[in-house]
Write a protein that holds these residues in place. Structure first.
Motif, mmCIF file in Angstrom:
data_model
loop_
_atom_site.group_PDB
_atom_site.id
_atom_site.type_symbol
_atom_site.label_atom_id
_atom_site.label_comp_id
_atom_site.label_asym_id
_atom_site.label_seq_id
_atom_site.Cartn_x
_atom_site.Cartn_y
_atom_site.Cartn_z
ATOM 1 N N ASN A 1 -36.061 18.356 19.941
ATOM 2 C CA ASN A 1 -35.259 17.171 19.654
ATOM 3 C C ASN A 1 -35.695 16.543 18.344
ATOM 4 O O ASN A 1 -34.890 16.264 17.465
ATOM 5 C CB ASN A 1 -35.398 16.165 20.803
ATOM 6 N N PHE A 2 -37.008 16.411 18.172
ATOM 7 C CA PHE A 2 -37.545 15.812 16.950
ATOM 8 C C PHE A 2 -37.190 16.677 15.745
ATOM 9 O O PHE A 2 -36.745 16.182 14.711
ATOM 10 C CB PHE A 2 -39.054 15.662 17.070
ATOM 11 N N LEU B 1 -34.739 18.855 15.322
ATOM 12 C CA LEU B 1 -33.317 18.843 14.971
ATOM 13 C C LEU B 1 -32.912 17.497 14.393
ATOM 14 O O LEU B 1 -32.110 17.425 13.462
ATOM 15 C CB LEU B 1 -32.472 19.157 16.206
ATOM 16 N N TRP B 2 -33.543 16.448 14.904
ATOM 17 C CA TRP B 2 -33.276 15.130 14.330
ATOM 18 C C TRP B 2 -33.717 15.107 12.866
ATOM 19 O O TRP B 2 -33.005 14.645 11.980
ATOM 20 C CB TRP B 2 -34.020 14.054 15.117
ATOM 21 N N ARG C 1 -31.386 16.963 10.586
ATOM 22 C CA ARG C 1 -30.129 16.273 10.311
ATOM 23 C C ARG C 1 -30.332 15.120 9.338
ATOM 24 O O ARG C 1 -29.579 14.929 8.404
ATOM 25 C CB ARG C 1 -29.545 15.748 11.624
ATOM 26 N N THR D 1 -36.038 8.838 7.929
ATOM 27 C CA THR D 1 -35.345 7.572 7.705
ATOM 28 C C THR D 1 -36.234 6.510 7.077
ATOM 29 O O THR D 1 -35.726 5.586 6.468
ATOM 30 C CB THR D 1 -34.797 7.019 9.030
ATOM 31 N N HIS E 1 -41.930 12.516 6.047
ATOM 32 C CA HIS E 1 -42.084 13.453 4.947
ATOM 33 C C HIS E 1 -40.933 14.451 5.030
ATOM 34 O O HIS E 1 -40.929 15.345 5.861
ATOM 35 C CB HIS E 1 -43.437 14.150 5.064
ATOM 36 N N ARG F 1 -41.547 18.274 5.128
ATOM 37 C CA ARG F 1 -42.183 18.653 6.387
ATOM 38 C C ARG F 1 -41.148 18.655 7.520
ATOM 39 O O ARG F 1 -41.103 19.568 8.344
ATOM 40 C CB ARG F 1 -43.285 17.637 6.682
ATOM 41 N N PHE G 1 -34.569 24.861 14.844
ATOM 42 C CA PHE G 1 -33.246 25.472 14.805
ATOM 43 C C PHE G 1 -33.322 26.912 15.301
ATOM 44 O O PHE G 1 -32.569 27.322 16.190
ATOM 45 C CB PHE G 1 -32.735 25.407 13.366
ATOM 46 N N THR H 1 -34.056 26.912 18.946
ATOM 47 C CA THR H 1 -32.878 26.566 19.738
ATOM 48 C C THR H 1 -31.968 27.775 19.890
ATOM 49 O O THR H 1 -31.468 28.052 20.988
ATOM 50 C CB THR H 1 -32.080 25.433 19.043
ATOM 51 N N ILE H 2 -31.760 28.493 18.802
ATOM 52 C CA ILE H 2 -30.893 29.670 18.892
ATOM 53 C C ILE H 2 -31.444 30.660 19.905
ATOM 54 O O ILE H 2 -30.721 31.185 20.752
ATOM 55 C CB ILE H 2 -30.767 30.338 17.506
ATOM 56 N N ILE I 1 -30.832 29.376 23.375
ATOM 57 C CA ILE I 1 -29.419 29.480 23.771
ATOM 58 C C ILE I 1 -29.065 30.918 24.103
ATOM 59 O O ILE I 1 -28.378 31.195 25.094
ATOM 60 C CB ILE I 1 -28.519 28.925 22.639
ATOM 61 N N ILE I 2 -29.575 31.834 23.290
ATOM 62 C CA ILE I 2 -29.286 33.245 23.569
ATOM 63 C C ILE I 2 -29.859 33.644 24.925
ATOM 64 O O ILE I 2 -29.202 34.319 25.725
ATOM 65 C CB ILE I 2 -29.840 34.136 22.445
ATOM 66 N N ILE J 1 -27.639 32.236 27.595
ATOM 67 C CA ILE J 1 -26.398 32.996 27.726
ATOM 68 C C ILE J 1 -26.675 34.312 28.443
ATOM 69 O O ILE J 1 -25.908 34.751 29.308
ATOM 70 C CB ILE J 1 -25.783 33.241 26.330
ATOM 71 N N ILE K 1 -21.976 29.478 19.651
ATOM 72 C CA ILE K 1 -23.382 29.121 19.410
ATOM 73 C C ILE K 1 -23.472 28.068 18.319
ATOM 74 O O ILE K 1 -24.190 27.067 18.455
ATOM 75 C CB ILE K 1 -24.193 30.368 19.012
ATOM 76 N N ILE L 1 -25.070 24.393 18.718
ATOM 77 C CA ILE L 1 -26.170 23.903 17.895
ATOM 78 C C ILE L 1 -25.764 22.601 17.227
ATOM 79 O O ILE L 1 -26.534 21.632 17.188
ATOM 80 C CB ILE L 1 -26.510 24.929 16.805
ATOM 81 N N THR M 1 -27.710 19.259 17.601
ATOM 82 C CA THR M 1 -28.311 18.624 16.426
ATOM 83 C C THR M 1 -27.847 17.193 16.284
ATOM 84 O O THR M 1 -28.646 16.270 16.080
ATOM 85 C CB THR M 1 -27.930 19.387 15.143
ATOM 86 N N ALA N 1 -29.350 15.036 18.812
ATOM 87 C CA ALA N 1 -30.782 14.770 18.771
ATOM 88 C C ALA N 1 -31.005 13.367 18.250
ATOM 89 O O ALA N 1 -30.401 12.958 17.280
ATOM 90 C CB ALA N 1 -31.461 15.772 17.842
ATOM 91 N N CYS N 2 -31.855 12.631 18.929
ATOM 92 C CA CYS N 2 -31.997 11.255 18.496
ATOM 93 C C CYS N 2 -33.379 10.988 17.937
ATOM 94 O O CYS N 2 -34.304 11.749 18.147
ATOM 95 C CB CYS N 2 -31.693 10.306 19.648
ATOM 96 N N ARG O 1 -40.813 5.206 17.354
ATOM 97 C CA ARG O 1 -41.986 4.968 16.526
ATOM 98 C C ARG O 1 -42.212 3.479 16.408
ATOM 99 O O ARG O 1 -41.281 2.681 16.514
ATOM 100 C CB ARG O 1 -41.796 5.542 15.129
#
Lengths: 433, 427
Positions: free
Chosen positions: A58-59, A61-62, A65, A69, A75, A78, A87, A90-91, A94-95, A98, B11, B15, B19, B22-23, B27
């Motif tokens: 989760n961290f 992928l956040w 994206r 902030t 960083h 990083r 990523f 996750t793939i 998911i595979i 499936i 897929i 994803i 993505t 994702a939150c 902190r």
């Protein structure tokens, strides 16, 4: 046994229920299929993965994206690295998921059609037999993901950010900018102008230098392989020598030898023989290019020589005898027996030579640092794409733009390589007929 | 085939959904800044248990620093961890280790990286009293000043300085006082067929060629030291053209070959075939070894009757942005660069001190002349934009040496510098 009753029961087995159940939670479908051990393993696996990985992913992928902030705290680079890793993770997950669904559904259908599950031991053996090749390639696959896919994804993604010296972490955050960098590449003059001339020289360099080194290696191999030549071992050893000295040492020595005023080549060869002031090897682009091609030929031919020497040994003498009987000339024997045979056996390696020279950073940089300078142009006279990108990255510290150019370069090379390999393949099949 | 495409599409969609879903991690809001508010002086006064110092990994330098650090340990009772880390790698590593709290308190960098360092937010401005500043030579203090977002601050404690001048061979020529002396030496003592030259210099090195331009009225960037106006480049004004023509006169008619390289210069000079070369203190050891008593050093010769202004580089101790002990780190840096310790450092590592008293007390004649030259030095600009200047200008110098028209070459170079600065993403 009451086979009939089993059939009756299993015929009511519904694949859709199994599918839905396994989508809801991995392993439930397998339980419904009465594959208890497998089902429990799947359930445990999912529980373990959920409880340990979900936060990290989760961290990651956040981060991927947003790229962070809070300036100074997050960083971006990083986060990008973690993001790419998550990523990929996750793939894979998911595979796997499936796969779990497909497995449940497939087995449910089989049961419905009257298939009787084998015993535990038999199914383990069956599983092992089926998946053996996958199990064996798994470590290699993982390694490839880490050393090839991960850095590749990272640098590709970098091309879509605004990462440069004035916008670098930890002080500032890097942002996604989409195709902004690509747009700049075609609109900002310093890149636009130089790109074409550097690309042209890179292609010329690749073709001439590589072809020359292959030709020289081949000619020497043919000569040394002639039965009338004596002291073969000694000649071969001498011809392999340039290969034995580390290339960068050779290049630095050559760079000194080619010096216009102080180098041995002008002083001891050109001027005594032809008079005049010698040739401006380092200061005129044309001569610098000639010199660098000559050096690469010298550095590259021993490998080709060794390669061809090996292949030449394997050509059957009968063929030449048959050609002699038919009255074939020396050239015809070379043209129709030696050349196809040698090229057929070495084509992939020869193509690698071309690809290698396309990106031959060492020689360009060590010889003259891409010089001599050309007026009104950002790259030097002998700069090829890779050395130019190096200069751009370290002089302008524009990492995002360097990533863009590398990406374009990668596309050119892979297109070239792909086409070449396709050609060799067809060539090979033709040869086998 | 279609099935496969749908599979891949699925897929990708999954994803994308995950993505976007994702939150952000929870902190604490640290916008107040725990380390760098600068208002925490009272807390900082508390003695830390230990401080970490990244020192350059060269043997002699490291040895000297370790000794000085252990002196400080004895004096103040703070444990000092000296970590050997190449100067070239420090910044990359600090950018990653700093935010995690694994970075050093003090690190060691050449001053011309100050702009980069500040842009990346790696070091913090220091508060130093006027009293203390007086101990350091003016050029060295100027070099560590830098203006960022409108405020001019000191970003480091200068520790080592270097510049360049003329090394000459007493057996061949007398001390060159003016630039004309060099030209005369070149005329009288050169015999290219025997590889003998009265004077040799690189045709493509702005660092060494700078006095030719500066002393005639050219400059790199406008504005004050540390507050550079990077839109104002003074390398194609009248003074620059005059300087360029003077520079060109050394290469006319093949007096100095245009293919001269560093290796050629060092090689011929140490063989005793060259009267004079331009170089810095880093080459003293090898030159002395080769030439012994014949070697002498002179400040860069006068141009137009004025002392030549050479570029000065400083290496300084900087306090990490992530250090929690700014006050004590500064104190340690000041301790390491006080008169006594700089004299000791000079003795062991052979690098020129920035402390004026330590500088003056040097007795070695060559180093003493170097410190004279430093008095006429101008600090290298420390803005990140400076890195766009070197390559175009070095190329321009090569063209000038090859005899091309000075004014158009310089115009082109400046144009290229400007577009490079623009392309590097500078605001």
């Amino acid at each position: 046994m009451d086979n009939a009753s089993i059939n009756k029961r299993t015929n009511k087995h519904n694949p859709s229920i199994a599918t839905v159940l396994s989508i809801v939670f991995a392993g439930l479908g397998q339980l419904y299929n009465r594959r208890f051990i497998k089902g429990i393993i799947f359930i445990l696996l999912e529980l373990v993965l959920l409880s340990t990985l979900i936060n990290a992913i989760n961290f990651g992928l956040w981060g991927l994206r947003t790229l962070g902030t809070i300036p100074g705290e997050d960083h971006s680079i990083r986060l990008l690295v973690f993001g790419v890793l998550s990523f990929i993770g996750t793939i894979i997950l998911i595979i796997l998921y499936i796969f779990n669904v497909i497995d449940a559904r497939k087995q449910a259908i089989q049961i419905k059609n009257g298939w009787v599950p084998k015993g535990f031991k038999a199914s383990i053996i069956g599983f092992y037999d089926n998946t053996f090749p996958y199990l064996m390639t798994l470590p290699g696959l993982l390694l490839m993901i880490i050393v090839v896919i991960f850095p590749l994804l990272f640098s590709v993604l970098l091309a879509f950010t605004n990462y440069n010296l004035y916008n670098s972490p930890p002080r500032s955050l890097v942002d996604w900018v989409g195709f902004e960098n690509f747009k700049e590449l075609v609109t900002v003059p310093i890149w636009q102008d130089t790109f074409i001339s550097v690309l042209a020289w890179t292609v010329v360099w690749t073709i001439i230098a590589t072809t020359l080194q292959i030709a020289l290696g081949m000619i020497l191999a043919l000569i040394v392989n002639d039965s009338r030549i004596k002291f073969k071992k000694m000649i071969r050893t001498i011809l392999i020598l340039p290969w034995a000295v580390p290339a960068f040492v050779t290049i630095l020595i050559f760079s000194a030898m080619f010096n216009d005023d102080f180098g041995a080549i002008n002083r001891d060869i050109i001027i005594p023989l032809f008079g005049g002031d010698g040739i401006p090897w380092l200061t005129e682009p044309l001569y610098a290019r000639t010199a660098i091609i000559l050096i690469q030929t010298w550095l590259g031919f021993p490998f080709i020589f060794a390669l061809f020497t090996g292949v030449l040994q394997s050509i059957s003498k009968d063929w030449y005898e048959a050609a002699d009987v038919d009255g074939g000339s020396r050239f015809q024997k070379f043209r129709f027996i030696t050349l196809p045979h040698v090229l057929f056996a070495t084509a992939p390696l020869l193509i690698m030579q071309y690809a290698q020279n396309f990106n031959n950073f060492n020689i360009i940089y060590l010889f003259n640092e891409g010089g001599p300078p050309v007026r009104g142009q950002n790259a030097g006279g002998t700069d090829i794409l890779i050395s130019w990108v190096y200069k751009l990255t370290f002089d302008t510290n524009n990492y995002a733009m360097a990533a863009v150019i590398s990406l374009i370069m990668g596309l050119i090379i892979s297109g070239f390589a792909f086409y070449q390999f396709r050609q060799t393949k067809s060539f090979k099949e033709e040869g086998e007929m | 085939m279609r099935n496969k495409n749908i599979f891949i599409l699925l897929i990708t969609l999954l994803i994308a959904v995950i993505t976007l879903g994702a939150c952000s991690p929870e902190r604490e809001d640290t916008t107040n800044g725990d380390a760098n508010s600068g208002n925490t002086n009272d807390e900082e006064a508390n003695k830390p248990e230990e401080l970490t110092v990244w020192a350059n990994d060269e043997e002699e330098q490291l040895e000297a620093i370790e000794k000085i650090a252990s002196d400080y340990e004895k004096e103040e009772g703070i444990k000092i961890n000296v970590v050997a880390k190449s100067m070239l790698e420090q910044l990359d590593e600090l950018a990653l280790a700093g935010p995690e709290g694994r970075g050093p308190d003090l690190f060691f960098q050449p001053h011309d990286r100050t702009g980069d360092i500040v842009a990346q937010g790696l070091s913090q401005p220091l508060e130093i009293t006027e009293e203390t500043l007086k101990n350091y030579s003016t050029a060295s203090i100027e070099s560590v000043q830098y203006e960022f977002n409108g405020t001019n601050e000191i970003y480091g404690i200068p520790s080592v300085m270097e510049t360049y001048g003329i090394f000459y061979n007493k057996d061949i020529i007398d001390e060159p006082q003016t630039i004309d002396d060099l030209l005369v030496a070149l005329e009288e003592h050169s015999d290219p067929s025997l590889d003998q030259f009265g004077f040799l210099m690189m045709p493509n090195d702005l660092y060494f060629a700078y006095p030719f331009f500066k002393t005639n009225g050219a400059y790199l960037f406008g504005g004050e030291t540390g507050e550079y106006d990077t839109t104002d480049i003074g390398l194609h004004n009248e003074g620059a053209i005059k300087g360029g023509e003077l520079f060109q006169s050394f290469f006319e008619n093949g007096r100095i070959p245009v293919s001269t390289t560093n290796d050629v210069i060092d090689g011929l000079f140490t063989e005793g075939k060259v009267g004079a070369v331009i170089n810095g203190p880093w080459s003293i050891t090898s030159y002395k070894e080769a030439l012994g008593e014949s070697l002498a050093f002179a400040p860069f010769p006068e141009i137009n009757g004025q002392p030549a202004q050479t570029l000065v580089g400083t290496k300084a101790w900087m306090v990490s942005y992530y250090s929690e002990n700014v006050k004590w780190s500064t104190d340690l840096a000041l301790f390491m660069t006080n008169q006594e310790n700089q004299a000791y450092y000079f003795e062991i590592a052979g690098e020129l001190p920035t402390n004026t008293n330590a500088l003056e007390s040097i007795e070695d004649p060559i180093f003493a002349s170097f410190s004279d030259q430093i008095a006429n030095g101008v600090p290298m600009p420390s803005t990140p934009q400076m890195s766009q200047v070197w390559e175009p200008m070095n190329n321009a110098l090569q063209f000038i040496a090859e005899g091309e028209d000075v004014s158009s070459v310089l115009d082109e170079a400046v144009e290229q510098i400007q577009s490079n600065i623009e392309a590097s993403g500078a605001e």
